[in-house]
Design a protein around this motif. Structure first.
Motif, PDB file in Angstrom:
ATOM      1  N   VAL A 171       0.846  -1.195   0.000  1.00  0.00           N
ATOM      2  CA  VAL A 171       0.000   0.000   0.000  1.00  0.00           C
ATOM      3  C   VAL A 171       0.880   1.242   0.000  1.00  0.00           C
ATOM      4  N   ARG A 172       1.948   1.157   0.805  1.00  0.00           N
ATOM      5  CA  ARG A 172       2.861   2.300   0.884  1.00  0.00           C
ATOM      6  C   ARG A 172       3.476   2.586  -0.483  1.00  0.00           C
ATOM      7  N   LEU A 173       3.823   1.531  -1.196  1.00  0.00           N
ATOM      8  CA  LEU A 173       4.426   1.696  -2.522  1.00  0.00           C
ATOM      9  C   LEU A 173       3.475   2.444  -3.443  1.00  0.00           C
ATOM     10  N   PHE A 174       2.196   2.058  -3.405  1.00  0.00           N
ATOM     11  CA  PHE A 174       1.204   2.738  -4.237  1.00  0.00           C
ATOM     12  C   PHE A 174       1.029   4.182  -3.818  1.00  0.00           C
ATOM     13  N   MET A 175       1.128   4.402  -2.492  1.00  0.00           N
ATOM     14  CA  MET A 175       0.920   5.760  -1.986  1.00  0.00           C
ATOM     15  C   MET A 175       2.041   6.697  -2.406  1.00  0.00           C
ATOM     16  N   VAL A 176       3.221   6.161  -2.634  1.00  0.00           N
ATOM     17  CA  VAL A 176       4.349   7.018  -2.994  1.00  0.00           C
ATOM     18  C   VAL A 176       4.164   7.607  -4.389  1.00  0.00           C
ATOM     19  N   VAL A 177       3.463   6.884  -5.262  1.00  0.00           N
ATOM     20  CA  VAL A 177       3.373   7.279  -6.682  1.00  0.00           C
ATOM     21  C   VAL A 177       2.746   8.657  -6.950  1.00  0.00           C
ATOM     22  N   PRO A 178       1.537   8.953  -6.463  1.00  0.00           N
ATOM     23  CA  PRO A 178       0.913  10.242  -6.823  1.00  0.00           C
ATOM     24  C   PRO A 178       1.781  11.476  -6.553  1.00  0.00           C
ATOM     25  N   PRO A 179       2.339  11.650  -5.325  1.00  0.00           N
ATOM     26  CA  PRO A 179       3.165  12.845  -5.154  1.00  0.00           C
ATOM     27  C   PRO A 179       4.474  12.740  -5.915  1.00  0.00           C
ATOM     28  N   PHE A 180       4.886  11.521  -6.195  1.00  0.00           N
ATOM     29  CA  PHE A 180       6.151  11.300  -6.867  1.00  0.00           C
ATOM     30  C   PHE A 180       6.121  11.826  -8.293  1.00  0.00           C
ATOM     31  N   LEU A 181       4.963  11.664  -8.957  1.00  0.00           N
ATOM     32  CA  LEU A 181       4.845  12.047 -10.371  1.00  0.00           C
ATOM     33  C   LEU A 181       5.188  13.511 -10.655  1.00  0.00           C
ATOM     34  N   PRO A 182       4.522  14.454  -9.966  1.00  0.00           N
ATOM     35  CA  PRO A 182       4.881  15.859 -10.248  1.00  0.00           C
ATOM     36  C   PRO A 182       6.344  16.141  -9.957  1.00  0.00           C
ATOM     37  N   LEU A 183       6.915  15.457  -8.914  1.00  0.00           N
ATOM     38  CA  LEU A 183       8.318  15.643  -8.600  1.00  0.00           C
ATOM     39  C   LEU A 183       9.191  15.213  -9.766  1.00  0.00           C
ATOM     40  N   VAL A 184       8.847  14.057 -10.330  1.00  0.00           N
ATOM     41  CA  VAL A 184       9.612  13.551 -11.471  1.00  0.00           C
ATOM     42  C   VAL A 184       9.535  14.561 -12.620  1.00  0.00           C
ATOM     43  N   LEU A 185       8.323  15.084 -12.870  1.00  0.00           N
ATOM     44  CA  LEU A 185       8.151  16.068 -13.935  1.00  0.00           C
ATOM     45  C   LEU A 185       9.020  17.292 -13.698  1.00  0.00           C
ATOM     46  N   ILE A 186       8.993  17.763 -12.446  1.00  0.00           N
ATOM     47  CA  ILE A 186       9.757  18.971 -12.132  1.00  0.00           C
ATOM     48  C   ILE A 186      11.233  18.739 -12.362  1.00  0.00           C
ATOM     49  N   PHE A 187      11.746  17.611 -11.848  1.00  0.00           N
ATOM     50  CA  PHE A 187      13.183  17.402 -11.937  1.00  0.00           C
ATOM     51  C   PHE A 187      13.651  16.924 -13.291  1.00  0.00           C
ATOM     52  N   SER A 188      12.749  16.351 -14.085  1.00  0.00           N
ATOM     53  CA  SER A 188      13.194  15.888 -15.393  1.00  0.00           C
ATOM     54  C   SER A 188      13.143  17.015 -16.409  1.00  0.00           C
ATOM     55  N   ASP A 190      10.394  18.852 -17.176  1.00  0.00           N
ATOM     56  CA  ASP A 190       9.067  19.200 -17.670  1.00  0.00           C
ATOM     57  C   ASP A 190       8.357  20.049 -16.616  1.00  0.00           C
ATOM     58  N   PHE A 191       9.139  20.948 -16.133  1.00  0.00           N
ATOM     59  CA  PHE A 191       8.710  21.870 -15.093  1.00  0.00           C
ATOM     60  C   PHE A 191       7.458  22.632 -15.532  1.00  0.00           C
ATOM     61  N   SER A 192       7.492  23.043 -16.773  1.00  0.00           N
ATOM     62  CA  SER A 192       6.431  23.911 -17.283  1.00  0.00           C
ATOM     63  C   SER A 192       5.073  23.226 -17.169  1.00  0.00           C
ATOM     64  N   SER A 193       5.021  21.920 -17.369  1.00  0.00           N
ATOM     65  CA  SER A 193       3.714  21.262 -17.310  1.00  0.00           C
ATOM     66  C   SER A 193       3.106  21.380 -15.932  1.00  0.00           C
ATOM     67  N   VAL A 194       3.970  21.385 -14.906  1.00  0.00           N
ATOM     68  CA  VAL A 194       3.470  21.533 -13.533  1.00  0.00           C
ATOM     69  C   VAL A 194       2.903  22.935 -13.331  1.00  0.00           C
ATOM     70  N   ILE A 195       3.673  23.925 -13.796  1.00  0.00           N
ATOM     71  CA  ILE A 195       3.232  25.320 -13.657  1.00  0.00           C
ATOM     72  C   ILE A 195       1.937  25.536 -14.423  1.00  0.00           C
ATOM     73  N   LEU A 196       1.900  24.985 -15.647  1.00  0.00           N
ATOM     74  CA  LEU A 196       0.723  25.174 -16.478  1.00  0.00           C
ATOM     75  C   LEU A 196      -0.493  24.529 -15.860  1.00  0.00           C
ATOM     76  N   PHE A 197      -0.281  23.422 -15.171  1.00  0.00           N
ATOM     77  CA  PHE A 197      -1.398  22.772 -14.504  1.00  0.00           C
ATOM     78  C   PHE A 197      -2.000  23.703 -13.466  1.00  0.00           C
ATOM     79  N   ILE A 198      -1.104  24.366 -12.698  1.00  0.00           N
ATOM     80  CA  ILE A 198      -1.588  25.315 -11.689  1.00  0.00           C
ATOM     81  C   ILE A 198      -2.396  26.422 -12.366  1.00  0.00           C
ATOM     82  N   MET A 199      -1.860  26.886 -13.492  1.00  0.00           N
ATOM     83  CA  MET A 199      -2.544  27.971 -14.193  1.00  0.00           C
ATOM     84  C   MET A 199      -3.867  27.510 -14.753  1.00  0.00           C
ATOM     85  N   GLN A 200      -3.931  26.245 -15.181  1.00  0.00           N
ATOM     86  CA  GLN A 200      -5.193  25.729 -15.702  1.00  0.00           C
ATOM     87  C   GLN A 200      -6.241  25.667 -14.607  1.00  0.00           C
TER      88      GLN A 200
END
Lengths: 245, 286, 125
Positions: A171-188, A190-200
């Motif tokens: 269960v813990r493994l599954f729980m790590v995924v959702p917050p992990f995704l935006p982090l991966v985007l930010i560090f890889s 694809d920062f802009s997609s995170v910002i754009l999501f906020i703007m959307q």
């Protein structure tokens, strides 16, 4: 017994290294680039850092994301240590934490205002509020940033408290995924997609509220407050041995 | 006053692991208490609960009548630094920070202790060895002037010379400024003369809570020929049987009375005191 | 004063006896200050309450007295008191154990007396 405001300063001071790094890359370096480098290069750098989309630049949002990371993931271990060592109760720490987010929102809004004043060109930095009503309303900007930081940080606290209560490793493994995704985007990158999501999110709520910025801000503030109370009741049960169990 | 009352404290981890089981304890102020038990008995868990670092599954801890749970005011009376704590500053800075949270912290005293124990205060507190960290924690505790000090394994990793110095410094500090001190350790022999009260914890339960003198008076050792010893032991509570050849040594869990002395003499059995470590060991055996 | 405590007697009793020894040897003279309980407890690594308990025995037996605000002092005639006390228990504390050990080793009382008179040499006579 140190009061919450002083502890808020302690928290900010504890994380000063990350703050300076954030400011260096997001504020100082683009300015230096602008002054010393070729226009094209500095523009490209500025565009990359400030997530340019359709001619608009989202400086405050970028800086907010940085401080969000700073005050959730990066500082978690330090904060827990701090609580342990100085015997700070969870509720006091939580209150101090919120105060420090307030101070941060002020800081970001101030930085934005200074940049706007210094570089008074309309093409340099837009904030969403300039977009909304063409003028820069300082207080609403602070309130929006504060709600954003509080909302996200509360979600983080809530999430962490639930996570620490879950023992099942799968269960813990599954729980790590959702917050992990935006982090991966930010560090890889694809920062802009995170910002754009906020703007959307902002655009969507704006449309629903017939473009009324005050209503939108109030709504965000209310939802941030609800999130705050929900996470606080969870944080109260937080064990300092969170990493061991 | 600052009486610490631990009421019905139970701590269960997960669904089954009971770290503490219905612990009830009163800790009198201004005495040096020993919290003794084997590794994993629950000593550290109890200390953590007493200082709001871990929340109990059940029960409450009060100091001077006020609960400790999420109570800043009461928590400022206690100082307890967990064994694996880290401070992201240099040592002299830690002293200063401490004085911000514990207003009676004596920085000069802390500095003099650091010098005495050969700790370099301009060193980073993260890079300390286990022994240095233990001494450092003790220095912070003693200099804090807090009313209640909890010391968890205070001599962990400390070399023998400094160990003696540390115990003596604790005694000196306590003598000059009476306070409640709780020393939690499994090194019983060293701490036996330092403590006045003793609490023995076994598998999460309190099995003894009394003054050292009372505890030691509640048991004695006998030694002699096996058959004589067995005869003596009829209808008595005892533990820890050691057999070497024909000779048997046993700890009797009663206090000595005159008729016991007479009987022992008749059976050619030697009677003697039990030392604290031996008694604790036999009481905490599984 | 004793630096190491043995397991056979309670610490505070050993402390009291050790101070008595020092009074007998005139290390602590009459009407002079005995070392304070704080000093005792720090030097010997014992709880101050234990140190106090030991000193209290001496006070109860009239061997020491407390001067308010100054400390503990050796009473007048303390040395004599101690000597009398110990003389009375000399037989029980020292002679009886010797007789018991001698019985085990089948040494006669006369042999013991010879030993006392002549020292170790009498064994070889």
């Amino acid at each position: 017994m140190r009061n919450s405001f002083k502890i808020a300063i302690d928290i900010l001071y504890l994380n000063r290294a990350w703050t300076l790094i954030g400011y260096f890359f997001l504020v100082i370096s683009p300015m230096v680039a602008l002054v010393y480098l070729d226009m094209g290069v500095s523009n490209a750098y500025r565009d990359a850092v400030f997530v340019v989309e359709g001619g608009k630049e989202y400086f405050a949002e970028v800086l907010s994301i940085w401080f969000l990371l700073l005050f959730t993931f990066f500082s978690f271990g330090t904060n827990i240590d701090f609580m342990r060592v100085f015997n700070v109760t969870r509720k006091k720490f939580f209150a101090s934490y919120m105060i420090s987010l307030g101070i941060l929102s002020l800081l970001i809004a101030l930085t934005q205002k200074i940049i706007n004043t210094v570089f008074a060109s309309p093409n340099f930095v837009y904030s969403m509020y300039e977009f909304i009503y063409g003028d820069y309303f300082f207080v609403t900007s602070v309130v929006w940033l504060f709600s954003l930081l509080v909302l996200a940080s509360s979600l983080f606290c809530l999430y962490t408290s639930i996570f620490s209560g879950v023992k099942d490793p799968i269960v813990r493994l599954f729980m790590v995924v959702p917050p992990f995704l935006p982090l991966v985007l930010i560090f890889s990158g694809d920062f802009s997609s995170v910002i754009l999501f906020i703007m959307q999110v902002r655009t969507f709520s704006e449309n629903r509220l017939a473009g009324n910025p005050y209503l939108m801000v109030s709504l965000f503030l209310i939802s941030a407050t609800i999130c705050l109370f929900a996470s606080h009741s969870f944080v109260k049960k937080l064990s300092i041995d969170i990493w061991q169990h | 006053m600052n009486i610490i009352k631990i009421k019905d404290i139970t701590k269960i981890y997960g669904k089954k692991t009971k770290a503490l089981d219905n612990v009830n304890l009163t800790i009198e102020p201004n005495k040096i208490h020993g919290l003794l038990g084997r590794n994993g008995a629950g000593k550290t868990t109890l200390l953590n609960i007493m200082t709001n670092k871990i929340l109990p599954t059940n029960g409450d801890v009060t100091i001077g009548g006020e609960t400790v749970i999420e109570n800043d005011k009461v928590l400022s009376k206690i100082l307890y630094i967990m064994v694996d704590s880290t401070f992201p500053w240099k040592i002299h800075k830690v002293f200063r920070r401490m004085s911000e949270f514990y207003p009676e912290f004596d920085i000069e005293y802390a500095n003099s202790l650091a010098e005495k124990f050969e700790i370099n205060i301009s060193k980073d507190s993260k890079g300390m060895s286990t022994g240095e960290a233990s001494i450092f924690r003790a220095i912070v505790a003693l200099a804090s002037n807090a009313e209640i000090l909890l010391l968890d394994e205070p001599v962990l990793g400390v070399d023998p010379n400094h160990r003696e110095m540390l115990y003596k410094e604790i005694i000196k500090n306590y003598s000059e400024k009476p306070k409640t001190i709780i020393i939690s350790t499994h090194l019983i022999k060293e701490v036996a003369t330092v403590i006045e009260e003793v609490t023995i914890i076994k598998n999460g339960e309190i099995i003894r809570n009394q003054s050292v003198d009372t505890l030691l008076a509640s048991a004695y050792a006998i030694s002699g020929r096996a058959e004589d010893v067995d005869e003596y032991l009829t209808n008595r509570k005892y533990t820890s049987i050691e057999v070497i050849g024909e000779s048997k040594t046993v700890i009797v869990l009663e206090d000595v009375k005159d008729k016991d002395v007479k009987l022992a003499s008749k059976l050619s059995i030697q009677i003697g005191d039990v030392e604290l470590q031996k008694l604790c060991m036999s009481l905490t055996e599984n | 004063m004793l630096l190491k405590f043995k397991d056979d007697k309670p610490v505070y009793i050993q402390l009291a006896e050790s101070i008595e020894d020092d009074i007998l040897r005139e290390i602590f003279q009459e009407d002079t200050k005995i070392i304070s309980t704080t000093e005792i407890s720090v030097k010997l690594k014992i709880n101050p309450a234990t140190a106090l308990k030991g000193i209290t025995i001496l006070v109860d037996e009239g061997i020491a007295y407390k001067k308010r605000g100054v400390g503990m002092f050796v009473s007048k005639g303390a040395k004599n008191k101690i000597m009398t006390k110990r003389k009375n228990s000399f037989y029980e504390s020292f002679i009886q154990p010797i007789l018991g050990e001698a019985e085990k080793l089948e040494i006669s009382k006369e042999e013991i007396i010879e030993m006392i008179k002549g020292g170790k040499d009498s064994e070889h006579n």
